[in-house]
Design a protein around this motif. Structure first.
Motif: not given
Length: 814
Positions: A35-57
């Motif tokens: 991929a071009d880039f990856i966002i990863d987390s050791d747990n289910v992303p919290n609301e703030r992390v999920q919001a950033i992920i969703d904004s980048l689609q």
């Protein structure tokens, strides 16, 4: 020329390979990540992390975790890395499967892709089923490779790929389970540098991470940089041995030409002319050697990708560039001239009167000139080492080590000659006396031969001894006191039943270790979130983002040693909890005895004080912890357990694993014997690579040896002919030569092995901190092998003397 060819071949091949590796990493960085880039987390992303992920689609996502799986067909079980994927990942590169359509169909068919080696090992084929936790699903195909994987990582935990939507049905992601959520982005036009500067700091504060294909490329480049440095040093040592051969050969050559030089000067040749005649010869030999060595280096380059394929996450595409070839040719000329300068200086000081003199004294070179040449050699060696290592201190240490080794070997050679001369056995037999006299006669090769033999033997012996240290360090003591089966992620409501299952298999529990997960909330009163934004902090970043798995107990274990503070076994007061931390954690977190640390334990803040610091032997294959609490304070915290036991036979181990996987799909079992097998296999592969590179040094040493022995061939022929003329028999001449070279071979190889023993002992004591039990291979193989080789080369020199009449040989010599 033979001496320089192998060294240049090694340097050119390694330089070309390093350059190709760097180019391939940069070119294939997207394919390596998929991929071009990856966002990863050791747990289910919290609301703030999920919001950033969703904004980048995101275009795809994955959760991966380690778990036991079972094959119902043959009741086989195995610890694997499960990757549950949603979306058309990978976007770059490809997931290679058999059949090839399986990589596209497994998502629609709710099937699994299983590692190819695992399929062969358990005799499974597409169409059979696999049980992952509580879920049984069909195998859609064999997984040959996927972005980011390599042979070493998959040998530890083979990959199994399943659809993301089936993860909940496995019921494996429970409290305490180690997992990683990844979100993949296919955005080739994204400004990755701006993304790293803007998004990564925000994600760091939220315990998430951003990886771009460019950052992965940089990280991989740094990882393989160390491999390249080692390979370059191995090539450089081979080149150094070649230089010993150059200096030795030119030294004898110039000795034989001194009268010819004197004749030239009688005929009007100037100092400069006589010097340049031989300098141009040497430079020409260096040029030809550099050209041949560079050509051989290109041929060797084709082998290196196959040699190192186990350690690379991609196939290396080979291309030839001009720079390393040019470096090889210039290096051949420069090193030939540089290391020939010391003996060549003698031509400058030859007097025309040498034609008339019968003295065997050497023309004395200027002390200032000699020191100047030696200074040039040392400067070059330092510069070349610094170019390879990129660190001045390392370069100085390496050159210092080489000089010390050469000095020891040369000192022993000179000392041996002095001792033999002083305590010469005058009552020994004629052949024995003559062979010992040859060791310190004019034109002897004792110093050069002992240095060449000793250094080559030292290198390969050190490699063998170091391999033994590593294997001993990884070795498991298979005793009933040491567990070899570890059961992970046992939930509190499963504990009694798992213990009972062990009992049913007649495998008693050795350790029952509770685990509590937590993160650091503040360190010495300063919030972790504030420390993250402090650019001056000395605290290592992993401390700030790490989820610690801690335990509580009232005693130290054998792999621990108290180095500071007092061990608190039990505590009932929860207001001032005294914890024990490992020495590496204390260093990385910049904390010591008496410092305050607050932990976030599943949402509850717990204030603690460092009561003691332990030195932990992390290499010991047992459960070690960075943080240990006293008993009496953590028993009510959310936790799970790790159980250990000892299985005497593979059948006992397999029986327990089958029962546990059947009744408790969420638990994972690690068989340490399998881990050891994998570690040993990896070390064998590393050793093979090391030995392959050492081959250059050894082969160069052998060529130097052949050259050094053969250089004085005609001097030996004249001496042997004179002995025959005086009445010596072939048997006596043979014995004289054999004893001389056998002594040189035995002494050189023995000194090399003894030096390797000392260096390996220091490595074991200082670096590995392990007891050293040397291998017998160098003594049983190298010592006799190299001695016989030296003997064979020496005897080959006098073959013509033994097979011809004295008059015939004298005519040829003249």
């Amino acid at each position: 020329m033979a001496s320089i060819i192998l060294g240049i071949a090694a340097v050119v091949s390694i330089q070309l390979f390093s350059q190709n590796l760097t180019d391939n990493i940069q070119r294939q960085s997207k394919s390596l990540m998929g991929a071009d880039f990856i966002i990863d987390s050791d747990n289910v992303p919290n609301e703030r992390v999920q919001a950033i992920i969703d904004s980048l689609q995101p275009d795809a996502k994955e959760v991966n975790f380690v778990s036991m799986i079972a094959f119902p067909k043959n009741r086989g079980t195995k610890l694997v890395s499960v990757h549950a994927i949603d979306g058309a990942f990978p976007f770059y590169g490809k997931m290679e499967t058999q059949p090839s359509t399986a990589s596209a169909n497994y998502l629609d068919n709710d099937g699994a892709l299983v590692d190819a080696t695992l399929m062969l090992q358990y005799k499974i084929k597409p169409g059979d089923s696999i049980k992952v936790g509580e879920l049984t699903l069909p195998i859609s195909g064999t997984l040959k490779s996927m972005p980011g994987s390599n042979a070493i990582s998959t040998s530890v935990a083979p990959i199994v790929v399943i659809p993301f939507q089936l993860v909940d049905q496995t019921e494996l992601l429970q409290f305490g389970s180690r997992k990683e959520y990844q979100f993949f982005f296919n955005q080739p036009d994204a400004d990755l540098e701006a993304l790293e500067n803007r998004v990564e700091p925000m994600l760091d504060k939220l315990d998430a991470d951003l990886d771009t294909h460019t950052s992965t490329s940089r990280r991989l480049g740094r990882r393989y940089e160390n491999v390249a440095v080692f390979l370059n040093l191995a090539a450089f040592i081979a080149l150094l041995l070649g230089c010993v051969g150059i200096a030795s050969s030119v030294n004898i050559y110039i000795k034989e030409k001194l009268q010819a030089i004197a004749v030239l000067k009688c005929m009007g040749a100037s100092r400069k002319q006589s010097f340049l005649i031989f300098l141009i010869q040497i430079a020409g030999i260096g040029l030809i050697g550099g050209l041949i060595g560079s050509a051989i280096g290109v041929a060797i380059l084709e082998l290196l990708p196959y040699l190192l394929q186990e350690f690379l996450p991609f196939d290396v595409e080979i291309s030839i560039s001009a720079q390393p070839l040019l470096i090889g040719v210039l290096l051949g000329v420069f090193m030939s001239v540089l290391f020939a300068l010391l003996p060549l200086l003698r031509t400058w000081y030859v007097s025309p009167l040498e034609v008339l003199r019968m003295s065997s004294s050497k023309p004395a070179a200027s002390r200032k000139a000699r020191y100047g040449v030696i200074g040039l050699i040392l400067i070059f060696l330092f510069g070349f080492s610094f170019w390879l290592l990129r660190e001045a201190l390392f370069a100085l240490s390496f050159i210092g080590g080489v000089i010390v080794t050469f000095a020891i070997l040369a000192g022993i050679a000179i000392g041996t000659m002095s001792v033999i001369k002083k305590y010469f056995p005058r009552k020994a037999s004629f052949t024995t006396r003559q062979s010992l006299l040859n060791l310190f006669r004019p034109n002897n090769q004792t110093v050069v031969l002992l240095v060449a033999i000793g250094l080559g033997t030292f290198l390969i012996s050190t490699l063998y001894f170091t391999k033994d240290i590593l294997l001993d360090k990884a070795e498991l003591g298979q005793t009933e006191e040491k567990a070899n089966l570890i059961t992970l992620d046992v939930q509190p409501d499963q504990l009694e039943a798992v213990v009972a299952t062990n009992a049913d298999n007649q495998l008693p529990i050795i350790d029952n270790i509770p685990l509590v997960t937590m993160r650091m909330h503040s360190i010495k009163g300063k919030l972790v979130n504030s420390i993250r934004t402090d650019t001056t902090t000395q605290i290592r970043r992993w401390i700030l983002n790490h989820e610690f798995r801690t335990t509580y107990r009232d005693h130290l274990i054998p792999s621990e040693e108290l180095v500071a503070g007092n061990w608190i076994p039990k505590q009932e007061n929860r207001n001032d909890i005294k914890i024990s931390i490992s020495d590496n954690l204390a260093e990385d977190a910049q904390i010591g005895v008496g410092d305050a640390v607050t932990f976030n334990v599943q949402g509850v803040l717990m204030k603690t004080t460092v009561g003691s610091i332990r030195k932990v032997d992390w290499a010991n294959l047992q459960l070690n912890f960075s943080i240990v609490f006293p008993t009496g304070v953590m028993e009510d915290a959310p936790q799970f357990n790790v159980l250990t036991t000892y299985a005497a036979t593979p059948e006992q181990s397999a029986g327990l694993q089958q029962d546990l996987v059947r009744d408790f799909p969420n638990v994972s079992i690690i068989d340490l014997r399998q881990v050891y097998t994998v570690v040993e296999d990896i070390l064998d592969k590393v050793s093979w690579v090391i030995n392959f590179m050492a081959f250059f040094s050894i082969l160069t040493g052998i060529i130097v040896l052949i050259g050094s022995v053969s250089t004085s061939k005609y001097q030996r022929i004249k001496e042997s002919v004179l002995l025959r003329t005086l009445g010596a028999k072939n048997k006596q001449i043979l014995k004289i030569t054999a004893l001389e070279y056998l002594f040189l071979g035995i002494l050189g190889s023995l000194v090399g092995i003894l030096l390797a023993l000392v260096s390996s002992f220091l490595l074991a004591l200082i670096v590995f901190k392990e007891p050293f039990l040397p291998s017998g291979v160098p003594f049983l193989v190298f010592l006799p092998g190299i001695s016989v080789l030296v003997l064979a080369i020496g005897l080959s020199n006098i073959r013509s003397v033994l097979n011809s009449s004295p008059l015939e040989v004298l005519r040829k010599a003249v």
